[in-house]
Design an enzyme around this catalytic site. Structure first.
Site, PDB file in Angstrom:
ATOM      1  N   TYR A  62       0.671  -1.396   0.253  1.00  0.00           N
ATOM      2  CA  TYR A  62       0.127  -0.054   0.004  1.00  0.00           C
ATOM      3  C   TYR A  62       0.494   1.493   0.430  1.00  0.00           C
ATOM      4  O   TYR A  62       2.153   1.337   0.590  1.00  0.00           O
ATOM      5  CB  TYR A  62      -0.498   0.042   1.452  1.00  0.00           C
ATOM      6  N   GLU A  64      -0.798   5.030  -0.027  1.00  0.00           N
ATOM      7  CA  GLU A  64      -1.299   5.995  -0.694  1.00  0.00           C
ATOM      8  C   GLU A  64      -0.547   7.851  -0.446  1.00  0.00           C
ATOM      9  O   GLU A  64       0.659   7.201   0.212  1.00  0.00           O
ATOM     10  CB  GLU A  64      -2.575   6.154   0.260  1.00  0.00           C
ATOM     11  N   ASP A 208      -6.947  14.039 -24.953  1.00  0.00           N
ATOM     12  CA  ASP A 208      -7.016  12.300 -24.782  1.00  0.00           C
ATOM     13  C   ASP A 208      -6.061  11.370 -26.000  1.00  0.00           C
ATOM     14  O   ASP A 208      -6.881  11.261 -27.018  1.00  0.00           O
ATOM     15  CB  ASP A 208      -8.533  11.862 -23.906  1.00  0.00           C
ATOM     16  N   THR A 234      -3.892   5.919 -22.221  1.00  0.00           N
ATOM     17  CA  THR A 234      -3.765   4.969 -21.534  1.00  0.00           C
ATOM     18  C   THR A 234      -2.298   4.502 -22.071  1.00  0.00           C
ATOM     19  O   THR A 234      -1.514   4.990 -22.192  1.00  0.00           O
ATOM     20  CB  THR A 234      -4.564   3.624 -21.680  1.00  0.00           C
ATOM     21  N   LYS A 237      -2.018   0.713 -24.892  1.00  0.00           N
ATOM     22  CA  LYS A 237      -2.176   1.043 -26.234  1.00  0.00           C
ATOM     23  C   LYS A 237      -1.172   0.381 -27.483  1.00  0.00           C
ATOM     24  O   LYS A 237      -0.484  -0.154 -26.994  1.00  0.00           O
ATOM     25  CB  LYS A 237      -3.514   1.536 -27.350  1.00  0.00           C
ATOM     26  N   ARG A 243      -1.321  -2.368 -18.948  1.00  0.00           N
ATOM     27  CA  ARG A 243      -3.003  -2.131 -18.451  1.00  0.00           C
ATOM     28  C   ARG A 243      -2.675  -0.649 -18.079  1.00  0.00           C
ATOM     29  O   ARG A 243      -2.829  -0.954 -16.116  1.00  0.00           O
ATOM     30  CB  ARG A 243      -3.678  -3.032 -18.759  1.00  0.00           C
TER      31      ARG A 243
HETATM   32  N1  DSN Z   1     -11.991  -0.063 -25.133  1.00  0.00           N
HETATM   33  C1  DSN Z   1     -10.868   1.166 -25.575  1.00  0.00           C
HETATM   34  C2  DSN Z   1     -11.146   0.994 -27.235  1.00  0.00           C
HETATM   35  O1  DSN Z   1     -11.103  -0.404 -28.112  1.00  0.00           O
HETATM   36  O2  DSN Z   1     -11.042   1.675 -27.956  1.00  0.00           O
HETATM   37  C3  DSN Z   1     -11.295   2.387 -24.820  1.00  0.00           C
HETATM   38  O3  DSN Z   1     -11.683   2.873 -24.296  1.00  0.00           O
END
Ligand code: DSN
Length: 424
Positions: A62, A64, A208, A234, A237, A243
């Site tokens: 933990y 925080e 974003d 994110t 990707k 993730r």
């Molecule tokens: N689920 C993602 C995508 O496939 O683009 C977006 O959150």
């Protein structure tokens, strides 16, 4: 992707000693990823180092707070990892400040809203059905219930972002925050133009870049960092990390952002994922990452071009990034039917709304196709030509089991030539 490692086998053995059922599911998932051509634009294959770090000892901890200011003892080693992750993120994107604790891209967006908005404030963002994202505000999403959402989209004629519409709506509606960035948009986004509009109407700007973060990090898509107050992404990707999510911001927003993440909206950070983010950012800083992103873009362009040459309609006529949408309407097919037919031969895509789609989200007109995963496996232009051929044959032969089986065999042969992690 690095040297051969006993890592995946060790995971299966270790889990299997305790829980054979979960071991079997893990092994089956690994096989599935190995045996299928994954064209889901938001997926990728994290390296063994990223996977190992995210399955590590920080799971037990933990922490925080932030490095040097925690609510628990014993955080010194996580402090080291979180500092590395923050420094590397800033170096990678040229940002003033990074918060690497957000658990996901949606969480990262909510945390930006929490930093600068009050309930009832107006957000201007891209329509979900033109390529935006649920967390940019939609009636079925919490964001759409807490804030007033106004929209912009793409032009009907060329299916490209209509920056004049953005300006028109911004001046009429006076949003407190403008969101740019998309989940299903294949063209370059002019972040500078968004920043100009935000400045004219006195709005904050959030970019974003969840989908294109890897391209931005590699300098292959213009960066929003010099122009936007906040940049969210994110990390799994095109960035090819674990993730999770992250927020970058201008120095003036550091305090408000960090407060909004913790204690505002999250408790203990996922230290194991923070460590894996640090590893992924180190990988992304290496020159090979730029070559990889170049290949992702070249592969997407080639695949779109070859499918168009076979008579498929590619939304906006092509792609500048890692993905594109294909409209199946002119082929008398739906997105769902195409997804199912491709799934049957071992090609994984997702059905997707296209701009001005006459159909519904659960059975839209299109599919979304992306190249990050196949490119990580080492596939190049020749394989894109082959995949275009396999997609066309699978869709044409969908009612013919023998023809589908022949395509499936060729998909498996292709996958066998490009095993996950080089066969590790
Ligand atoms: N689920 C993602 C995508 O496939 O683009 C977006 O959150």
């Amino acid at each position: 992707m690095g040297e051969s490692t006993p890592y995946p086998a060790a995971v299966l053995d270790t889990v299997g000693a305790v829980d054979p059922d979960v071991r079997d599911a893990l092994a089956a998932e690994r096989r599935r990823q190995d045996d299928t051509v994954v064209l889901i634009a938001s997926e990728n294959i994290a390296s063994p180092a990223v996977m190992a770090a995210s399955g590590s000892w920080f799971t037990n901890k933990y922490a925080e707070g932030y490095p040097g200011k925690r609510y628990y003892g014993g955080c010194q080693h996580l402090d080291a990892c979180e500092d590395l992750a923050r420094q590397r993120a800033c170096e990678l994107f040229g940002a003033d400040h990074a918060n690497v604790q957000p658990h996901s891209g949606t969480q990262a967006n909510l945390e930006v809203y929490g930093a600068v908005l009050k309930p009832g404030d107006t957000i201007l963002s891209m329509s979900l059905d033109h390529g935006g994202h649920l967390s940019h505000g939609h009636p079925v999403n919490f964001v759409g219930q807490v804030f007033r959402i106004v929209r912009y989209g793409v032009r009907r004629e060329d299916e490209r972002l209509d920056i004049d519409e953005v300006a028109r709506v911004a001046h009429a509606e006076k949003p407190r925050l403008i969101v740019c960035g998309a989940s299903a948009y294949s063209r370059t986004i002019d972040f500078e133009a968004f920043a100009r509009i935000a400045k004219e109407v006195g709005a904050y700007l959030l970019a974003d870049i969840a989908h294109i973060a890897g391209l931005v990090a590699a300098g292959l898509h213009p960066s929003p960092v010099p122009h936007a107050d906040f940049v969210t992404t994110t990390t799994h990707k095109t960035l090819r990390g674990p993730r999770g999510g992250m927020v970058l911001c201008k120095g003036e927003h550091k305090k408000a952002l960090d407060k909004s993440v913790f204690p505002g909206q999250q408790g203990g950070p996922l230290g194991h994922v923070v460590a894996a983010k640090a590893v992924a950012f180190k990988e992304a800083l290496a020159p090979a990452f730029r070559d990889y992103q170049r290949a992702v873009i070249a592969n997407a362009a080639r695949l779109a071009e070859r499918l168009a040459a076979r008579g498929y309609r590619v939304v906006s006529g092509g792609t500048d990034n890692h993905l594109f949408l294909m409209d199946l309407g002119p082929r008398d097919l739906t997105g769902q039917a195409a997804e199912t037919a491709l799934d049957a031969v071992g090609i994984t895509v997702n059905k997707n709304m296209i701009p001005y789609d006459p159909r519904k989200p659960m059975d839209p007109s299109g599919i979304r196709i992306g190249t990050p995963t196949v490119t990580t496996r080492g596939m190049g232009l020749a394989e894109m030509d082959q995949i275009a051929d396999l997609i066309d044959r699978a869709l044409t032969a969908r009612a013919d089991p023998a023809a589908s089986a022949a395509v499936r065999e060729q998909v498996q042969a292709l996958c066998a030539r490009f095993p996950l992690w080089g066969g590790a």
